[in-house]
Design an enzyme around this catalytic site. Structure first.
Site, short mmCIF file in Angstrom:
data_model
loop_
_atom_site.label_atom_id
_atom_site.label_comp_id
_atom_site.label_asym_id
_atom_site.label_seq_id
_atom_site.Cartn_x
_atom_site.Cartn_y
_atom_site.Cartn_z
N ASN A 7 2.77 15.04 -3.96
CA ASN A 7 2.88 14.35 -2.67
C ASN A 7 4.35 14.37 -2.26
O ASN A 7 5.15 13.59 -2.77
CB ASN A 7 2.35 12.92 -2.84
CG ASN A 7 2.46 12.11 -1.57
OD1 ASN A 7 3.01 12.57 -0.56
ND2 ASN A 7 1.93 10.90 -1.61
N ARG A 91 -1.00 16.65 -1.18
CA ARG A 91 -1.28 15.76 -0.05
C ARG A 91 -0.64 16.36 1.19
O ARG A 91 0.56 16.64 1.21
CB ARG A 91 -0.68 14.38 -0.30
CG ARG A 91 -0.89 13.48 0.88
CD ARG A 91 -0.04 12.25 0.78
NE ARG A 91 -0.30 11.39 1.92
CZ ARG A 91 0.61 10.58 2.45
NH1 ARG A 91 1.82 10.54 1.95
NH2 ARG A 91 0.30 9.83 3.46
N HIS A 180 -4.28 7.76 6.28
CA HIS A 180 -4.76 7.12 5.04
C HIS A 180 -6.20 7.56 4.73
O HIS A 180 -6.93 6.85 4.04
CB HIS A 180 -4.77 5.58 5.13
CG HIS A 180 -3.43 4.94 5.25
ND1 HIS A 180 -3.20 3.84 6.07
CD2 HIS A 180 -2.25 5.22 4.67
CE1 HIS A 180 -1.94 3.48 5.97
NE2 HIS A 180 -1.33 4.30 5.13
N GLY A 216 -0.93 -1.64 2.90
CA GLY A 216 0.25 -1.31 2.10
C GLY A 216 1.45 -1.42 3.03
O GLY A 216 1.40 -2.14 4.03
N ARG A 247 6.49 -1.17 11.12
CA ARG A 247 5.91 -0.56 12.33
C ARG A 247 5.20 -1.62 13.17
O ARG A 247 4.51 -2.48 12.62
CB ARG A 247 4.91 0.53 11.95
CG ARG A 247 5.57 1.81 11.48
CD ARG A 247 4.55 2.82 11.02
NE ARG A 247 4.78 3.15 9.62
CZ ARG A 247 3.89 3.74 8.83
NH1 ARG A 247 2.72 4.09 9.29
NH2 ARG A 247 4.18 3.99 7.58
N ASP A 290 8.72 -6.55 2.22
CA ASP A 290 7.86 -6.68 1.04
C ASP A 290 7.09 -7.99 1.11
O ASP A 290 7.68 -9.07 1.22
CB ASP A 290 8.72 -6.63 -0.23
CG ASP A 290 7.87 -6.48 -1.47
OD1 ASP A 290 6.93 -7.29 -1.66
OD2 ASP A 290 8.12 -5.55 -2.25
N ILE A 339 -0.88 -4.65 -0.75
CA ILE A 339 -1.12 -6.03 -0.29
C ILE A 339 -2.60 -6.38 -0.45
O ILE A 339 -2.95 -7.46 -0.94
CB ILE A 339 -0.67 -6.17 1.18
CG1 ILE A 339 0.84 -5.89 1.28
CG2 ILE A 339 -1.01 -7.54 1.75
CD1 ILE A 339 1.34 -5.57 2.68
N GLY A 340 -3.48 -5.46 -0.07
CA GLY A 340 -4.92 -5.73 -0.15
C GLY A 340 -5.40 -5.95 -1.57
O GLY A 340 -6.34 -6.70 -1.82
N GLU A 391 -5.38 7.46 -4.41
CA GLU A 391 -5.34 8.68 -3.61
C GLU A 391 -5.15 9.92 -4.49
O GLU A 391 -5.69 10.98 -4.20
CB GLU A 391 -4.21 8.58 -2.57
CG GLU A 391 -4.56 7.62 -1.45
CD GLU A 391 -3.37 7.10 -0.67
OE1 GLU A 391 -2.68 6.21 -1.18
OE2 GLU A 391 -3.13 7.59 0.44
P1 AMP Z 1 1.95 0.08 -0.94
O1 AMP Z 1 2.53 0.74 0.28
O2 AMP Z 1 0.47 0.26 -1.08
O3 AMP Z 1 2.71 0.38 -2.20
O4 AMP Z 1 2.14 -1.51 -0.72
C1 AMP Z 1 3.39 -2.14 -0.61
C2 AMP Z 1 3.17 -3.63 -0.41
O5 AMP Z 1 2.30 -4.11 -1.44
C3 AMP Z 1 4.43 -4.49 -0.48
O6 AMP Z 1 4.50 -5.34 0.66
C4 AMP Z 1 4.25 -5.33 -1.73
O7 AMP Z 1 4.63 -6.66 -1.52
C5 AMP Z 1 2.78 -5.30 -2.02
N1 AMP Z 1 2.56 -5.26 -3.46
C6 AMP Z 1 2.57 -4.15 -4.25
N2 AMP Z 1 2.34 -4.48 -5.55
C7 AMP Z 1 2.19 -5.83 -5.58
C8 AMP Z 1 1.94 -6.78 -6.63
N3 AMP Z 1 1.77 -6.40 -7.89
N4 AMP Z 1 1.83 -8.09 -6.28
C9 AMP Z 1 1.96 -8.48 -4.98
N5 AMP Z 1 2.21 -7.62 -3.97
C10 AMP Z 1 2.32 -6.31 -4.24
#
Ligand code: AMP
Length: 404
Positions: A7, A91, A180, A216, A247, A290, A339-340, A391
């Site tokens: 990727n 990717r 996505h 995310g 964004r 974050d 986040i999800g 992914e």
């Molecule tokens: P992604 O782009 O999928 O890596 O997601 C990034 C977001 O996920 C950030 O805002 C992080 O705060 C949240 N995140 C990732 N890992 C964790 C975790 N273990 N606990 C809480 N939030 C997380």
């Protein structure tokens, strides 16, 4: 068969070597700061500590060479030779209308992907550098391109057209594509399997109405009906839809002209603000994108974090309502991505809007992070769950399917 998943971003190269028989990760890592000072390779074989190698990497070809050397290193490597890599899965972000599924990479596929570059100028050229580097270093190894947009090519015209002169679609292919897609494809199918195992095994994937919230750094929602994406929140570019880390998501398009006059900025400069300084960062008046920081500030009562959190959650709830209407119902609502998968505050607050669907949440289940979990109560009319996305595994599966 071992499959190397690549990727490439503009200054990074993430990789994962996956045994496609048992779907286990053999090694993974990332080359960071390619083409800028301070480049490094972070490499981890399964079950071993990370190894960080700081070395200048002028371009993706050099980065790919470093990855292949790390994988075949006599001491810390996991392969005796590159011949043990059966295929490479790449990717690729934008396949326009040319690709509605993954494709074995040929000269024609490279050319067709290049033709989509203007639709994703930051991503596609970077993705293709990885393809070209692997082709040079492993010319005999088959490669597959897995497009972020492909899963959404099933959207009907009424969902993908913008309400603008049709000739712009005909001439320039201005339409909604969605992104996505690899994650939405993986998570929708996996959530259906989990639902069958835990709730009702008589309902096949093709019979379910699923809303996937990929939350995310970038974020999007997809409505999956009869196993196909019928609508998704991102559009021509990944700027449309939900409020994201930096964004804006949906805005009144007239804001661009208005701000350009007020701020004496070009359209490009305003677009950069919408991509890089907006979302929850912009709503807080700066600060962190974050959600760990935003959530702790929110719980500590900081008003700027509350402002960002409330707007973020509200937008997700609105999309869930819209997609429930689009599908005339919903069986599964599934949260995924950083986040999800991990943020029970976001999940809980989104679900507070969904009482009208007969949804009730099991708070103890909602506190569980990072694993497959149903967070709605047994008597809830809709099953709400969280499922980790993968992914890379999806790319490996598509790659295997095309080269076997
Ligand atoms: P992604 O782009 O999928 O890596 O997601 C990034 C977001 O996920 C950030 O805002 C992080 O705060 C949240 N995140 C990732 N890992 C964790 C975790 N273990 N606990 C809480 N939030 C997380």
């Amino acid at each position: 068969m071992n499959i190397l998943v690549i990727n490439c971003g503009s200054s990074s190269l993430k990789f994962q070597l996956i045994n496609s028989e048992n779907e286990e990760t053999i090694a993974k890592g990332i080359c960071e700061r390619i083409g800028i000072t301070g480049s490094q390779l972070i490499y981890a074989a399964a079950g071993k500590d990370k190894i960080i190698t700081e070395k200048p990497m002028d371009d993706h070809l050099i980065a790919t060479k470093m990855v292949l050397s790390a994988l075949t290193d006599p001491v810390n490597g996991v392969l005796k030779s590159l011949n043990e890599i059966g295929a490479v899965g790449h990717r690729l972000v934008h396949g326009g209308e040319k690709f509605n599924k993954s494709a074995l990479i040929t000269e024609d596929v490279i050319r067709a992907t290049e033709e989509c570059n203007e639709l994703a100028p930051l991503h596609n050229p970077a993705n293709l550098t990885g393809v070209l580097a692997c082709r040079e270093l492993m010319p005999e190894t088959p490669m597959v391109g897995v497009f972020d947009t492909a899963f959404h090519q099933s959207m009907p015209e009424k969902a993908y057209l913008y309400g603008i002169p049709y000739e712009y679609y005909e001439m320039y292919k201005v339409r909604r594509y969605g992104f996505h897609g690899t994650s939405h494809a993986y998570v929708s199918r996996h959530s259906a399997e989990y639902y069958q195992a835990k709730v009702d095994n008589s309902r096949p994937f093709e019979d379910l109405k699923i809303i996937v919230c990929h939350l995310g750094n970038g974020a999007s929602v997809t409505a999956v009906k009869n196993g196909r994406s019928i609508d998704t929140s991102m559009g021509l570019t990944p700027l449309e839809g939900l409020i994201m880390g930096t964004r804006s998501g949906d805005i009144d398009p007239a804001i661009i002209e208005f701000l350009s006059h007020k701020e004496n900025k070009t359209i490009e400069e305003i677009t950069a603000v919408l991509n890089k300084k907006s979302g929850v960062v912009g709503l807080q008046g700066g600060g962190s994108s974050d959600f760990r920081d935003i959530t702790s500030d929110y719980l500590a009562g900081k008003p700027e974090a509350a402002r960002a959190m409330k707007a973020y959650v509200y937008r997700i709830a609105k999309y869930i309502g819209a997609y429930t209407a689009a599908m005339n119902g919903v069986d599964i609502i599934c949260f995924t991505a950083g986040i999800g998968e991990n943020n029970s505050i976001v999940r809980g607050e989104v679900c507070e809007y969904l009482g009208y669907l007969g949804i009730t949440i099991d708070n103890a289940a909602n506190d569980i992070k990072g694993e497959d979990i149903i967070i709605s109560t047994a008597d809830s009319k809709v099953t709400v769950m969280s499922v980790p996305t993968d992914e890379e595994l999806m790319i490996a599966r598509d790659t295997r399917a095309l080269v076997m």
